[in-house]
Scaffold this active site. Structure first.
Site, PDB file in Angstrom:
ATOM      1  N   HIS A 146     -10.504   7.053 -12.498  1.00 45.18           N
ATOM      2  CA  HIS A 146      -9.356   6.147 -12.661  1.00 45.18           C
ATOM      3  C   HIS A 146      -9.332   5.678 -14.110  1.00 45.18           C
ATOM      4  O   HIS A 146     -10.362   5.300 -14.666  1.00 45.18           O
ATOM      5  CB  HIS A 146      -9.479   4.928 -11.738  1.00 45.18           C
ATOM      6  CG  HIS A 146      -8.362   3.956 -11.937  1.00 45.18           C
ATOM      7  ND1 HIS A 146      -7.130   4.107 -11.348  1.00 45.18           N
ATOM      8  CD2 HIS A 146      -8.271   2.842 -12.719  1.00 45.18           C
ATOM      9  CE1 HIS A 146      -6.334   3.129 -11.727  1.00 45.18           C
ATOM     10  NE2 HIS A 146      -6.999   2.350 -12.560  1.00 45.18           N
ATOM     11  N   ASP A 168      -2.058  -4.640  -1.020  1.00 41.98           N
ATOM     12  CA  ASP A 168      -2.156  -4.668  -2.482  1.00 41.98           C
ATOM     13  C   ASP A 168      -0.780  -4.500  -3.123  1.00 41.98           C
ATOM     14  O   ASP A 168      -0.492  -5.127  -4.146  1.00 41.98           O
ATOM     15  CB  ASP A 168      -3.100  -3.576  -3.006  1.00 41.98           C
ATOM     16  CG  ASP A 168      -3.112  -3.572  -4.530  1.00 41.98           C
ATOM     17  OD1 ASP A 168      -3.549  -4.580  -5.096  1.00 41.98           O
ATOM     18  OD2 ASP A 168      -2.638  -2.596  -5.135  1.00 41.98           O
ATOM     19  N   ARG A 216       2.186 -10.648  -8.187  1.00 42.31           N
ATOM     20  CA  ARG A 216       1.466 -10.943  -9.440  1.00 42.31           C
ATOM     21  C   ARG A 216       2.353 -10.636 -10.647  1.00 42.31           C
ATOM     22  O   ARG A 216       2.319 -11.346 -11.657  1.00 42.31           O
ATOM     23  CB  ARG A 216       0.170 -10.129  -9.501  1.00 42.31           C
ATOM     24  CG  ARG A 216      -0.900 -10.656  -8.552  1.00 42.31           C
ATOM     25  CD  ARG A 216      -2.017  -9.641  -8.396  1.00 42.31           C
ATOM     26  NE  ARG A 216      -2.620  -9.304  -9.654  1.00 42.31           N
ATOM     27  CZ  ARG A 216      -3.209  -8.127  -9.923  1.00 42.31           C
ATOM     28  NH1 ARG A 216      -3.267  -7.190  -9.003  1.00 42.31           N
ATOM     29  NH2 ARG A 216      -3.738  -7.899 -11.098  1.00 42.31           N
ATOM     30  N   SER A 270      -7.639  -4.833  -6.862  1.00 39.91           N
ATOM     31  CA  SER A 270      -6.454  -4.004  -6.683  1.00 39.91           C
ATOM     32  C   SER A 270      -6.795  -2.525  -6.926  1.00 39.91           C
ATOM     33  O   SER A 270      -6.472  -1.652  -6.110  1.00 39.91           O
ATOM     34  CB  SER A 270      -5.376  -4.499  -7.665  1.00 39.91           C
ATOM     35  OG  SER A 270      -4.306  -3.609  -7.728  1.00 39.91           O
ATOM     36  N   LYS A 282      -7.932   0.595  -3.593  1.00 38.23           N
ATOM     37  CA  LYS A 282      -7.241   1.873  -3.394  1.00 38.23           C
ATOM     38  C   LYS A 282      -8.202   3.038  -3.538  1.00 38.23           C
ATOM     39  O   LYS A 282      -8.137   4.012  -2.782  1.00 38.23           O
ATOM     40  CB  LYS A 282      -6.070   1.990  -4.390  1.00 38.23           C
ATOM     41  CG  LYS A 282      -4.932   1.035  -4.027  1.00 38.23           C
ATOM     42  CD  LYS A 282      -3.846   0.982  -5.078  1.00 38.23           C
ATOM     43  CE  LYS A 282      -4.241   0.125  -6.245  1.00 38.23           C
ATOM     44  NZ  LYS A 282      -3.190  -0.340  -7.125  1.00 38.23           N
TER      45      LYS A 282
END
Ligand code: URA
Length: 426
Positions: free
Chosen positions: A85, A164, A171, A186, A190
């Site tokens: 990620h 989320d 947010r 968050s 995932k």
């Protein structure tokens, strides 16, 4: 489950108290089911923004987000699973090269990705510039492709961590995105729900990243590594510089072309360096004793890339869309390139049409920027610095305005700054 008062939960966090596991679970459950109002969740998010969450609170918060949806079942595959990620950068096309390369080393890479928003690009937007390529796969298709090809890059399904999505939208409009516990939960909820065994995090820091300070980036990385490890996902983070754009190409089809160059043994050295650094961490995390450089240099990574694109309906040999309008941005003084502002280049690519301001906006496949100079290079008056690509003259002008002050030219020579900053392990 006990019943809690939302006001009491908000008050506890507002006063820097510690929330019990039951209070967190109740609050997120009730919010998901519409029993806690948006303004109450907004207040709690703001209290968390200021007062944070303890390790235990954060684990419980993350668990509840994961449990709001399904988990992908990736056990029983013939290869170990490892994912990557990135917290998002300008010109960051690493996933397109990394996923097939690590698959060529013997791992399975389930890259469930998103679209770009603002000045950072999205992996799906880039791949969608390939004719026929399909972002949406069923869970069965993901598993089958991981078994047969070893790499999948596709859209994260709506079933993963749905609460989320609700929290993230809230947010976004309540100035509570930039909170380390909220970002960590968050992202990691995932990735944990995706079912990968191991994960490398590329945490970007600098002008073009959403985190500008090294200390904050280190704290975010440390928090995410701990969350992953506590949830049984072997996780390592690499802090990397995002002051200048990564590689030369910024824009969807332009970045796909540059990724293919790297997979074919050419392309910018920084893209190759970062891809190999992350690939080495990924194979190490799943105990595969292969040097990814050999798989890049012998063309195996490119071969897997072609299979991965074909498996999702794309034609890896197709000519990608080309912009109707092009222009060069020219330098006006002799000197040395001291810096190229990744944020300015990212905004220019966005204005040219490569990015979107709202989730539902379309993007141009062909628009973007090619950086013709790099930091540390000597440059003379009249030399082109950027090539701008757009679908029409109006977008071209907007890109020209946005990139006008992106380069700082000095008199003395400078060393290009390092790309790989620090590795964070558990
Ligand atoms: N990306 C996410 O998925 N969540 C955040 O909070 C920030 C970036």
């Amino acid at each position: 489950m006990n019943y809690f008062s939302a006001v009491d939960v908000i008050t506890t966090k507002r006063d820097d108290g510690v929330l019990s596991d039951d209070a967190i679970t109740w609050m997120l459950d009730a919010y998901e089911h519409g029993e806690v109002a948006e303004e109450q969740m907004s207040a709690l998010l703001m209290a968390i923004y200021f007062n944070g969450l303890s390790d235990r609170e954060l684990n419980t918060w993350t668990d509840r987000i994961i449990e709001s949806g399904e988990r992908l079942e990736l056990t029983g595959l013939s290869r170990p699973t490892v994912d990557k990620h990135s917290t998002g950068g300008v010109g960051d096309k690493i996933s397109l090269i990394l996923a097939p390369l690590v698959a060529a080393c013997g791992a399975a890479v389930p890259q469930l990705s998103g679209r770009g928003l603002g000045h950072t690009g999205g992996t799906l937007d880039k791949l969608e510039s390939i004719p026929g390529w399909r972002a949406f796969l069923s869970n069965d298709e993901i598993r089958a492709q991981l078994d047969s090809v070893g790499a999948v890059i596709c859209a994260a399904g709506q079933g993963l961590a749905p609460v989320d999505r609700k929290l993230y939208s809230l947010r976004d409009v309540t100035a509570t995105v930039a909170s380390i516990p909220l970002i960590s939960s968050s992202i990691m909820s995932k990735k944990i729900a995706e079912g990968t065994q191991a994960l490398v995090l590329d945490v970007k820091v600098g002008r073009g990243a959403f985190i500008k300070s090294f200390e904050q980036a280190r704290e975010l990385a440390t928090t995410m590594v701990r969350l992953g490890t506590d949830h049984g996902v072997a996780t390592i983070a690499q802090l990397t510089s995002m002051n200048a754009p990564l590689g030369r190409a910024v824009g969807n089809a332009l970045e796909v072309n540059e990724s293919v160059d790297v997979l074919q043994g050419h392309g910018p050295s920084d893209v190759r360096e970062l891809t190999l650094a992350l690939a080495r961490i990924m194979v190490e995390l799943v105990g595969i004793d292969v040097d990814p450089e050999t798989k890049l240099d012998n063309g195996s990574g490119y071969e897997v890339y072609q299979r991965m694109i074909r498996a999702q309906g794309g034609d890896p040999d197709a000519t990608l869309p080309v912009a109707a309008c092009r222009d060069d941005v020219v330098n006006h003084e002799d000197g040395v390139v001291h810096s190229i502002d990744a944020l300015a280049v990212g905004i220019a690519a966005w204005r040219l049409g490569a990015g979107r301001a709202r989730k539902e906006d379309p993007v141009s496949a062909a628009a973007g920027v090619v950086c013709l100079v790099r930091e540390g290079e000597a440059i003379s008056e009249g030399q082109p610095m950027f090539e701008l690509h757009a679908d029409d003259q109006a977008h071209l002008q907007q890109g020209r305005d946005a990139i006008a002050n992106a380069v700082v030219i000095g008199e003395r020579s400078v060393n290009a700054e390092p790309l790989l900053l620090e590795r964070i392990t558990n």
